[in-house]
Design a protein around this motif. Structure first.
Motif, PDB file in Angstrom:
ATOM      1  N   ASN A 176      26.838  51.992  60.495  1.00 16.89           N
ATOM      2  CA  ASN A 176      25.391  51.959  60.697  1.00 16.89           C
ATOM      3  C   ASN A 176      24.856  53.160  61.481  1.00 16.89           C
ATOM      4  OD1 ASN A 176      22.826  50.899  60.469  1.00 16.89           O
ATOM      5  ND2 ASN A 176      23.064  49.393  62.108  1.00 16.89           N
ATOM      6  N   PRO A 177      25.156  54.387  61.069  1.00 14.68           N
ATOM      7  CA  PRO A 177      24.708  55.547  61.844  1.00 14.68           C
ATOM      8  C   PRO A 177      23.194  55.708  61.900  1.00 14.68           C
ATOM      9  CG  PRO A 177      25.633  56.239  59.735  1.00 14.68           C
ATOM     10  CD  PRO A 177      25.950  54.781  59.886  1.00 14.68           C
ATOM     11  N   LYS A 178      22.473  55.214  60.896  1.00 11.57           N
ATOM     12  CA  LYS A 178      21.011  55.354  60.905  1.00 11.57           C
ATOM     13  C   LYS A 178      20.386  54.613  62.078  1.00 11.57           C
ATOM     14  CE  LYS A 178      18.899  54.926  56.923  1.00 11.57           C
ATOM     15  NZ  LYS A 178      18.532  54.410  55.572  1.00 11.57           N
ATOM     16  N   MET A 179      21.057  53.575  62.573  1.00 17.16           N
ATOM     17  CA  MET A 179      20.529  52.847  63.728  1.00 17.16           C
ATOM     18  C   MET A 179      20.415  53.767  64.944  1.00 17.16           C
ATOM     19  SD  MET A 179      22.052  49.481  65.677  1.00 17.16           S
ATOM     20  CE  MET A 179      21.281  48.861  67.186  1.00 17.16           C
ATOM     21  N   ALA A 180      21.371  54.703  65.093  1.00 20.88           N
ATOM     22  CA  ALA A 180      21.325  55.638  66.221  1.00 20.88           C
ATOM     23  C   ALA A 180      20.064  56.491  66.157  1.00 20.88           C
ATOM     24  CB  ALA A 180      22.576  56.512  66.230  1.00 20.88           C
ATOM     25  N   VAL A 181      19.673  56.883  64.951  1.00 20.29           N
ATOM     26  CA  VAL A 181      18.443  57.668  64.769  1.00 20.29           C
ATOM     27  C   VAL A 181      17.230  56.827  65.157  1.00 20.29           C
ATOM     28  CG1 VAL A 181      16.996  58.875  63.088  1.00 20.29           C
ATOM     29  CG2 VAL A 181      19.489  59.075  62.962  1.00 20.29           C
ATOM     30  N   ASP A 182      17.215  55.569  64.753  1.00 20.72           N
ATOM     31  CA  ASP A 182      16.104  54.680  65.113  1.00 20.72           C
ATOM     32  C   ASP A 182      16.008  54.502  66.627  1.00 20.72           C
ATOM     33  OD1 ASP A 182      15.147  54.137  62.538  1.00 20.72           O
ATOM     34  OD2 ASP A 182      16.635  52.563  62.221  1.00 20.72           O
ATOM     35  N   VAL A 183      17.160  54.400  67.281  1.00 18.05           N
ATOM     36  CA  VAL A 183      17.163  54.258  68.745  1.00 18.05           C
ATOM     37  C   VAL A 183      16.557  55.501  69.391  1.00 18.05           C
ATOM     38  CG1 VAL A 183      18.653  54.123  70.784  1.00 18.05           C
ATOM     39  CG2 VAL A 183      19.104  52.643  68.815  1.00 18.05           C
ATOM     40  N   LEU A 184      16.939  56.673  68.923  1.00 20.25           N
ATOM     41  CA  LEU A 184      16.365  57.909  69.463  1.00 20.25           C
ATOM     42  C   LEU A 184      14.859  57.956  69.220  1.00 20.25           C
ATOM     43  CD1 LEU A 184      16.691  60.734  70.724  1.00 20.25           C
ATOM     44  CD2 LEU A 184      17.083  61.603  68.397  1.00 20.25           C
ATOM     45  N   TYR A 185      14.439  57.604  68.019  1.00 20.69           N
ATOM     46  CA  TYR A 185      13.017  57.630  67.668  1.00 20.69           C
ATOM     47  C   TYR A 185      12.196  56.752  68.626  1.00 20.69           C
ATOM     48  CZ  TYR A 185       8.752  56.810  64.949  1.00 20.69           C
ATOM     49  OH  TYR A 185       7.445  56.696  64.541  1.00 20.69           O
ATOM     50  N   GLU A 186      12.693  55.548  68.870  1.00 25.33           N
ATOM     51  CA  GLU A 186      11.976  54.632  69.762  1.00 25.33           C
ATOM     52  C   GLU A 186      12.046  55.099  71.210  1.00 25.33           C
ATOM     53  OE1 GLU A 186      10.096  52.107  68.931  1.00 25.33           O
ATOM     54  OE2 GLU A 186      10.520  52.343  66.788  1.00 25.33           O
ATOM     55  N   LEU A 187      13.182  55.641  71.599  1.00 20.52           N
ATOM     56  CA  LEU A 187      13.359  56.078  72.991  1.00 20.52           C
ATOM     57  C   LEU A 187      12.451  57.259  73.318  1.00 20.52           C
ATOM     58  CD1 LEU A 187      15.186  55.235  75.380  1.00 20.52           C
ATOM     59  CD2 LEU A 187      16.769  57.041  74.685  1.00 20.52           C
ATOM     60  N   GLN A 188      12.215  58.136  72.330  1.00 19.48           N
ATOM     61  CA  GLN A 188      11.385  59.311  72.585  1.00 19.48           C
ATOM     62  C   GLN A 188       9.916  58.970  72.795  1.00 19.48           C
ATOM     63  OE1 GLN A 188      12.204  62.148  69.437  1.00 19.48           O
ATOM     64  NE2 GLN A 188      13.837  63.127  70.627  1.00 19.48           N
ATOM     65  N   LYS A 189       9.502  57.766  72.447  1.00 21.28           N
ATOM     66  CA  LYS A 189       8.125  57.355  72.725  1.00 21.28           C
ATOM     67  C   LYS A 189       7.873  57.291  74.227  1.00 21.28           C
ATOM     68  CE  LYS A 189       7.659  54.608  68.480  1.00 21.28           C
ATOM     69  NZ  LYS A 189       7.448  53.242  67.904  1.00 21.28           N
ATOM     70  N   LYS A 190       8.909  56.939  74.984  1.00 18.22           N
ATOM     71  CA  LYS A 190       8.799  56.858  76.442  1.00 18.22           C
ATOM     72  C   LYS A 190       9.446  58.059  77.113  1.00 18.22           C
ATOM     73  CE  LYS A 190       9.560  53.644  80.295  1.00 18.22           C
ATOM     74  NZ  LYS A 190      10.037  52.267  80.651  1.00 18.22           N
ATOM     75  N   PHE A 242      26.741  56.329  76.038  1.00 22.62           N
ATOM     76  CA  PHE A 242      27.462  56.228  74.773  1.00 22.62           C
ATOM     77  C   PHE A 242      26.948  55.019  74.012  1.00 22.62           C
ATOM     78  CE2 PHE A 242      30.873  55.183  71.882  1.00 22.62           C
ATOM     79  CZ  PHE A 242      31.438  56.411  71.537  1.00 22.62           C
ATOM     80  N   ILE A 243      26.569  55.231  72.739  1.00 25.98           N
ATOM     81  CA  ILE A 243      26.087  54.109  71.930  1.00 25.98           C
ATOM     82  C   ILE A 243      27.009  53.896  70.725  1.00 25.98           C
ATOM     83  CG2 ILE A 243      23.689  54.356  72.680  1.00 25.98           C
ATOM     84  CD1 ILE A 243      23.074  55.668  69.966  1.00 25.98           C
ATOM     85  N   ASN A 244      27.206  52.642  70.378  1.00 25.08           N
ATOM     86  CA  ASN A 244      28.040  52.243  69.240  1.00 25.08           C
ATOM     87  C   ASN A 244      27.214  51.284  68.393  1.00 25.08           C
ATOM     88  OD1 ASN A 244      30.570  51.998  67.748  1.00 25.08           O
ATOM     89  ND2 ASN A 244      30.729  49.951  68.624  1.00 25.08           N
ATOM     90  N   THR A 245      26.956  51.652  67.134  1.00 24.33           N
ATOM     91  CA  THR A 245      25.954  50.945  66.323  1.00 24.33           C
ATOM     92  C   THR A 245      26.549  50.150  65.167  1.00 24.33           C
ATOM     93  OG1 THR A 245      25.701  52.954  64.972  1.00 24.33           O
ATOM     94  CG2 THR A 245      24.193  52.682  66.840  1.00 24.33           C
ATOM     95  N   THR A 246      27.841  49.950  65.152  1.00 19.57           N
ATOM     96  CA  THR A 246      28.548  49.446  63.987  1.00 19.57           C
ATOM     97  C   THR A 246      28.142  48.029  63.555  1.00 19.57           C
ATOM     98  OG1 THR A 246      30.770  49.099  63.107  1.00 19.57           O
ATOM     99  CG2 THR A 246      30.430  48.596  65.405  1.00 19.57           C
TER     100      THR A 246
END
Length: 336
Positions: A176-190, A242-246
């Protein structure tokens, strides 16, 4: 000292990450065993034939056959080679590595019995699989955790965490690597300065998919491709979480390594993860594909230093129990 045949996917020469056949195998060689490794063939059919040839040709030269055993297509390597071992009356030791092996037990009970019932011992590196196999009626099980060499993992004390995320895994849909991108996207809002580095080779085309997805979300992600262990450990000092999205997992070595390095780990709570880690004690666990939950966990680490300090210190202590100098005694005892 005994001669061993090790069956597994030895594919680092083809641009993929090293697996246990190269790490555990090297440890066993350090202890004086002569280890024959099969196979490094890239094509799956050729690799299976190479493994079969190894069992036949080495049947009178080795005392044990170790077989890395996975749950999907690579399960067939274990099935075929184990049956050859039975034919030649060679004691074989499957190492249960596939996070989805419980499903394999349900989907292929007869074939599973042919592999696991007649093994000399089944080595189980996670309590998750130990419980699943016991429930399925298998008794020839021994728990030996995955191992790392602690001297290779310098502990870094991270007192004030920055929103700099590290992801280390092969690029595959199951992780699930795309989840890491979603986490970054949401985190950059703050935290507009938030960063994400993703380390690992492409396994099924997911790297290109993830890169395209990052472009769609208009976030900048640093994709390194495959790095050696030494390279990514050196790079890791620039990151704080470190994030693990599996979606599925057993006992991921990259998470174990991150804990040894002093990272606070945020991971999905799937498969063997809750048997490996304790939420809010040595990691923060969130539901599968729970982007908002992972973002909240990352924010908690950044804003509450007492959480990150507790988690990283406990995680390092746990990682020390996986050191080869501790684990090797179990392997020596088994192979005697």
């Amino acid at each position: 000292m005994k001669n061993l045949l090790y069956i597994g996917n030895k594919l680092s020469g083809h641009g993929l990450n090293k697996t246990s056949i190269e790490t555990l195998g090297a440890f066993l060689e350090q202890e004086g065993y002569q280890v024959f490794f099969f196979s490094s063939k890239k094509n799956q059919i050729v690799r299976l034939l190479d493994m079969c040839f190894a069992v036949v040709s080495k049947s009178r030269k080795v005392e044990f056959v170790i077989i890395d055993t996975y749950s999907t297509s690579s399960f067939w390597y274990a099935f075929v080679t184990s049956q050859l071992c039975r034919f030649f009356r060679l004691p074989y030791v499957p190492i249960l590595r596939g996070g989805n092996l419980p499903q394999r037990l349900k989907a292929s009970p007869r074939l599973s019995k042919m592999v696991f019932k007649y093994a000399y011992q089944n080595v189980v590196p996670s309590y998750y699989l130990l419980e699943a196999f016991r429930k399925a009626g298998f008794e020839n099980l021994i728990f030996i955790p995955n191992t790392i060499e602690m001297g290779n993992y310098p502990f870094k004390q991270r007192d004030e965490l920055r929103p700099k995320l590290l992801w280390v895994r092969a690029f595959a849909t199951i992780y699930n690597p795309k989840m890491a991108v979603d986490v970054l996207y949401e985190l950059q809002k703050k935290y507009p300065e938030a960063e994400l580095c993703m380390v690992g080779p492409d396994k099924d085309g997911s790297m290109k998919t993830t890169q395209s997805y990052a472009e769609e979300k208009d976030v900048s992600v640093h994709f390194t491709g495959r790095l050696s262990k030494e390279e990514w450990i050196l790079l890791s000092s620039d990151y704080d979480i470190f994030i693990n999205t599996t979606h599925f997992d057993n006992t991921p070595v990259s998470v174990m390594e991150a804990m040894a390095l002093g990272f606070p780990v945020v991971t999905t709570n799937v498969g063997g993860i809750p048997f490996l880690l304790n939420d809010n004690e040595d990691a923060l666990l969130v539901k599968d594909n729970d982007v908002k939950g992972m973002v909240r966990a990352v924010e908690d680490l950044i804003t509450q230093s007492e959480i990150s300090q507790r988690i990283t210190n406990n995680a390092r202590k746990k990682a020390e129990s996986w050191d080869w100098e501790v684990v090797k005694e179990q392997w020596m005892s088994l192979l005697q």
